[in-house]
Every structure is written in C-alpha cells, then in structure tokens.
Design a protein around this motif. Sequence first.
Motif, PDB file in Angstrom:
ATOM      1  N   GLN A 134       0.835  -1.209   0.000  1.00  0.00           N
ATOM      2  CA  GLN A 134       0.000   0.000   0.000  1.00  0.00           C
ATOM      3  C   GLN A 134       0.866   1.254   0.000  1.00  0.00           C
ATOM      4  OE1 GLN A 134      -3.063   0.654  -0.547  1.00  0.00           O
ATOM      5  NE2 GLN A 134      -3.809  -1.447  -0.573  1.00  0.00           N
ATOM      6  N   LEU A 167       3.854   1.610  -1.203  1.00  0.00           N
ATOM      7  CA  LEU A 167       4.482   1.785  -2.515  1.00  0.00           C
ATOM      8  C   LEU A 167       3.485   2.395  -3.503  1.00  0.00           C
ATOM      9  CD1 LEU A 167       6.391  -1.633  -2.932  1.00  0.00           C
ATOM     10  CD2 LEU A 167       7.158   0.462  -1.800  1.00  0.00           C
ATOM     11  N   ALA A 168       2.282   1.810  -3.542  1.00  0.00           N
ATOM     12  CA  ALA A 168       1.286   2.264  -4.514  1.00  0.00           C
ATOM     13  C   ALA A 168       0.820   3.683  -4.199  1.00  0.00           C
ATOM     14  CB  ALA A 168       0.104   1.300  -4.532  1.00  0.00           C
ATOM     15  N   MET A 193       3.459   6.447  -4.709  1.00  0.00           N
ATOM     16  CA  MET A 193       3.680   6.747  -6.125  1.00  0.00           C
ATOM     17  C   MET A 193       2.684   7.793  -6.613  1.00  0.00           C
ATOM     18  SD  MET A 193       5.841   5.817  -8.475  1.00  0.00           S
ATOM     19  CE  MET A 193       6.399   4.123  -8.549  1.00  0.00           C
TER      20      MET A 193
END
Lengths: 269, 290
Positions: free
Chosen positions: A129, A131-132, A135
Amino acid sequence: MNELTAWERMGLIRQKTRPTVREYIPMIFDSFIEFHGDRHFGDDPAIVGGVGWFDGTPVTVIGQVKGRNLEENKTTNFSMPHPEGYRKALRLMKQAEKFHRPVICFIDTPGAYCGIGAEERGQGEAIAQNLAQLMRLKTTVISIVLGEGGSGGALALGVCDELAMLENATYSIISPRGFASILWKDASREREAANRMRMTAEDLVELGVAERIIREAPGGAHRNPVLTAEYISGYIRSALGRTRGLSMEELLEKRYGKFRKLGQFTLPE
Amino acid sequence: MLEDLFDKVKFRMGSDKKEQRPATMEVPSDLLFKCPRCQQVVFMDQFEQNCKVCAACGYHSRISAKERLEITVDNQSFHEYDSGMRSKNPIGFEGYEEKLQEMRSLTGLDDAVITGECRIMGEQCVIGVMDSRFMMASMGSVVGEKIARAFERAADKNLPVVLFTASGGARMQEGIIGLMQMAKTSGAVARHGEKGLLYITVLTDPTTGGVTASFASLGDIILAEPKVLVGFAGRRVIENTIQQRLPDDFQSAEFLLEHGFVDKIVTREEMRKTLADLLKIHYKGGGCCE
Ligand SMILES: [Zn+2]
C-alpha cells in the motif's frame, strides 16, 4: 571521494554513536510535534512521524528509529517496523497530501520485521500500500537514507521524487549476510557479498536509484552530528527548490518515470 | 483446442475417486507425488489426473504458466505480450547469465512471467501468469517490466487485469534493481486503478516476499487457491527470529482469509467460472449516479 568499501561503511553506520533520526529532527526542523498511531491497531515506535517547520515551510517528517543502546533498541525493535508502523507512515503521508505539505522521509532500517504478528497483520499488504499510494501522493516526497536501507522495509518510505544517501549509507535488496547465505549457501562470505552487491551511495547513483549523495562530517556523521545535520538541511532546501516549479501532473509523471526506467532487459529485434 | 483441454481437465477432475494404493519404497520417486502440506504420498498419474490437487487435503500444487493458461483462457484467445524479453545482468553478478540460460532451457520460458491479452469465458482481459519453476518466479527486470507494461496496456485499452501470482520475492541476483521492481509494478497498478479499472489477484503457491509486498497485495479483489503458501517473510526466517516452530497452517490461504487479507478461496475447478463472473459484474459499471 569516499574511499571506504561497502563493508567498511557498514561497520561505520552500525556504530552505536551514529546519529539517529531522533537526533537529527531537532537539528533540522523547528517546533517538531510527534503524532502517534495508525488508527487501526497501535503505535509502532520503530517509526517516528509528525509535523514541523523547515525554513518557514510546514513539512511532514517520517523516519525509522534506530536505538543507540539495547534499551532504546528494545523499544524501537532495532528499527524494524511492524505493519502498523507502515500504516502510521501512510496515514501521515495522506495527511500531508491533504494539507499540501512536503513529506521528508528518513530511511534507516535493516528491514521490515519478520514475525508472527507482522504476518497476521499483513506486513506485505502494508508495504505494498505504501508503494502504490506514495507513487500517487499529490505532494512532494523527499527520502534520505541515513544509515541502513534494508530491502522492502526501506522502500516503503522510499518511493519519492528524489532519493538521497548520506555518503556512508547503504541500500540493498537484502543484507549481505542474507545474500551470501541464499546465493552462495555460505553466510560467512558476507563481506564479499557487501562489496559485490553494489550497495554504496555511489553505486546507487550510478544505477539510477538515488539522485544525490549528502556528505557527512569528516570521519563520518558521528564525528560531528551538527555539521552533518547542516549538510542534510542544505540538501532538503535544494531538493524542495527543484520540485517547487512543477505542476502536480509533472511531479507525478516524473516520480513514476524515475522508477519506471529501472530495469535492464533486451527484446528481440 | 484449449477449450477441449479444459473440458478434459474438468472431466478428469470429476473422475478421480479411485482407490489410493499405498506407496511403497520400490516405486521410483518421480512416479510419486508427496504433498508438501499433508505429506501424503500418491502416484503421480493419479495426482495429475486430479489437476495437480492433493486428493487427501485439497492442496493445490504448482502448475506451469502454460498449464495455467490452458485451463483458464478461451480457445485461441491468448495473444502474448513482450515475448522474448530477457534480463541483462544489472549488478554484474557472477554466474547470473549462465543461471538464466539454464532456466530457459529447463522451462522453455524467457523469464518467470507470461503476460498477454485473452478472453475468459468470453470476457476480455489482460492476464499475467507467474511460473515458479523459473528461479522460483523471483522478480527481476523482466518480471517487473512485463507486469508494468501489462498494466499500462490495460489502462490504455480500458481492460481489467487478472494476475496469477507465485514468487519467492525480489530477485537477489539483480541486487537493488530487483528491489526497485516492487515500486515500479505497484506504481503501474495504482495508475491502472485510477482509471476505474478492475484488477484481480489470484494467489497461487507460493507467493512471498517482495511480490507479496507489492502487486500481489494490491488487487481490488484477491482470490487464493486452497492451502497455498502466502506470506511476506520466509517461514525459516521467522522461526529463527522468534526461536519457535510455527503452526502448519501459518501463512496458508486459510490463514490469510482468517486475518482479512483474501476475499475468497477458490478451487482450481471453480476458478475459471469465478473469474468470468467477476469480470462480468465489473464490465458495465455500477448503476450509481454518473
Ligand atoms: Zn495434501
């Protein structure tokens, strides 16, 4: 030019006297206020987070907390966060987005914690979560590796617009010991692994993973934490300046592009 | 042809309730399958007839990406993306090129994932299947790039994505570049999701490490095959850290379901229909105000 090998740098950053994020925060930010908890399960002392001022700008600060002695390390779990630590970090990142504050992350961890509770509460999901969401976070994110950048547990604070490394810091997919033990079935070859894994600040800049190297005081950050903190402040100032002129769309495209280009492969003609 | 294959498989699945002869020591081990979950030993041909599902405990064992496509996608509907993509050696790790070459000849694959476009019972989607025979389906440059491209193409074409995950984690031989594939793939998933498009993860045996900590955990809907191993840290790493033995069902699909990280456990037999139903229910969009 830093002449130390990766292995020698690892020795240096593991010294008990190496300054931690808790020491740097008051030297770099004004009026820091710490916030606690992930609002779901608990508060993870392996991650510190809160708000403060940098050069008159409100910022959100998030960092992994190494202890300087066994007592502190018992509290901060040797800077190995649990899922609730990553979820606290994400909560504060989303808060920063809401209030248009830049996020400054300090990475210093051997890795995410490996244990029963961590698995039960979804360590993998928590990191994924971060990382996403990082981003796509609609605010500037600057990450700085202070000492050890260990694997996915480090990356969870490292999806950013610019990554900087202190000059003796390392960043790797796994510890050299783990690398040697998995690939050579011989953990005792960890020194050789360290020197082959390409984990120094220079290596990471060359590979396109990090953008900048922040110098440390002569002899290492522990010799003069105040001076090293000044160098870090200088870096943050310039990094924030570089992102300031960009539109949100440009910022997010650039951030994605930074990671998108990492990978080396061939395609048939 | 694929359709026929699937029917054959389905037919076999219903007809396996034969006697189980006790395995004896004289039988060569490649004719036997020992279930890693319940340790029961059965004859390999029986096991294969049962779609490689353990008849004793229901463990869904590993199958190749090709086998997976055969039992999942419609006949002749699969068009592969990025065939022939091969990894370089980003940190110059000694022996990596040879290892890749060896794996290629062993598996007939270029790396650990096959991606492309297909139909599942008529429903169009982008599909990716990881193959654990290729370096334990670890994620390096090629897996990362193919997954990212699959999501980008799906976003361009307004298509849902179905991924069958299996992995030992990020690929050590690629060093920090291996680790960075986690960020790259997660970013591609997020951008696809922002377009309002569906992503279904199917967790298969084993899904661990950096793949669990990136795209495998990001599905709008997360399915899992029964009894498969799914976790972040390796079992032995945890046992060494806490100095105690872990229960057998630790990090199983059922363990994940109990702790809230899986939407539904689906058997191999029911998977194709379940995927088609889910794709269908998302195709039109909800009836909510525009
Ligand atoms: Zn079994």
